[in-house]
Design a protein around this motif. Structure first.
Motif, PDB file in Angstrom:
ATOM      1  N   SER A   5       0.834  -1.192   0.000  1.00 23.55           N
ATOM      2  CA  SER A   5       0.000   0.000   0.000  1.00 23.55           C
ATOM      3  C   SER A   5       0.874   1.249   0.000  1.00 23.55           C
ATOM      4  CB  SER A   5      -0.923  -0.008   1.225  1.00 23.55           C
ATOM      5  OG  SER A   5      -1.689   1.169   1.244  1.00 23.55           O
ATOM      6  N   ALA A  49       0.952   4.029  -2.918  1.00 26.82           N
ATOM      7  CA  ALA A  49       0.516   5.380  -2.559  1.00 26.82           C
ATOM      8  C   ALA A  49       1.616   6.405  -2.801  1.00 26.82           C
ATOM      9  CB  ALA A  49       0.073   5.411  -1.097  1.00 26.82           C
ATOM     10  N   ARG A  70       2.408   6.136  -6.871  1.00 30.05           N
ATOM     11  CA  ARG A  70       1.305   7.083  -7.008  1.00 30.05           C
ATOM     12  C   ARG A  70       0.224   6.596  -7.968  1.00 30.05           C
ATOM     13  NH1 ARG A  70       2.691  12.148  -5.096  1.00 30.05           N
ATOM     14  NH2 ARG A  70       4.829  12.261  -4.328  1.00 30.05           N
ATOM     15  N   SER A 126      -5.403   0.516  -0.397  1.00 25.72           N
ATOM     16  CA  SER A 126      -5.720   1.949  -0.337  1.00 25.72           C
ATOM     17  C   SER A 126      -5.491   2.533   1.050  1.00 25.72           C
ATOM     18  CB  SER A 126      -7.185   2.183  -0.730  1.00 25.72           C
ATOM     19  OG  SER A 126      -7.457   1.619  -1.986  1.00 25.72           O
ATOM     20  N   TYR A 144      -3.214   5.585   1.694  1.00 27.55           N
ATOM     21  CA  TYR A 144      -3.447   6.814   0.929  1.00 27.55           C
ATOM     22  C   TYR A 144      -4.023   7.919   1.808  1.00 27.55           C
ATOM     23  CZ  TYR A 144      -2.653   4.429  -3.546  1.00 27.55           C
ATOM     24  OH  TYR A 144      -2.100   3.768  -4.595  1.00 27.55           O
TER      25      TYR A 144
END
Ligand code: ZNH
Length: 142
Positions: free
Chosen positions: A85, A89, A93, A138, A141
């Motif tokens: 993750s 992130a 990106r 996710s 993020y």
């Protein structure tokens, strides 16, 4: 959330499908790049992004190996996918909306490879699992 029935169905299906993990990953990634061409921007450093290319085959295997690992760690996906993750992130990106597009293609390819085993129950459980993977990916993020 994944309940015990989902987990049993996922493990059962993966017991059969894992022997073709590399192919599944490669075909799913190759399809994603064709069906959702906006996803290609993340792979601009690859000379060849066609479905049969070395890059797509190799990276598809990597992705599916990570999915296979995640299946063995289903009870604690957030922890299992923490580093990935972080990577997606901050380093890569990748917009998290793209995870859905890959998940969709993984389901399509699984259904193609295993038309008899990919019952509606398997479909439902795999869909939930891939959504949980996308959620875990996710996590960093925020
Ligand atoms: Zn990703 C990378 C997984 C999704 C983009 N990935 C990666 C890797 C892995 C993964 C394992 C490797 C890492 C290392 O090397 O360390 N992914 C994954 C998974 C998923 C994903 C499991 C889901 C399910 N990705 C994704 C998407 C996208 C991406 C959707 C976009 C669109 N990735 C990516 C990139 C990379 C990765 C760009 C880097 C590549 C190279 O290297 O070249």
């Amino acid at each position: 959330l994944l309940n015990d029935d989902d987990k049993a169905v996922i493990s059962g299906f993966w017991g059969k499908a894992s022997s073709r993990a590399a192919e599944i990953g490669a075909d799913a990634l190759g399809r994603m790049l064709v069906v959702y061409p906006q996803t290609k921007t993340y792979f601009d450093h690859w000379k060849d992004k066609s479905p049969s290319s070395h890059n797509v085959r190799k990276h598809g295997k990597k992705i599916m190996d990570a999915i296979g690992d995640a299946i063995t760690l289903m009870g604690d996906l957030n922890n299992a996918l923490l580093e990935l993750s972080q990577l997606h992130a901050f380093t890569l990106r990748v917009d998290p909306s793209n995870f859905k597009m890959l998940s969709h293609n993984i389901l399509v390819v699984m259904a193609n490879y295993f038309p008899d085993d990919f019952t509606p129950d398997v479909h439902l459980a795999m869909d939930k699992f891939l959504a949980a993977v996308a959620r875990a990916l996710s996590e960093r993020y925020r």
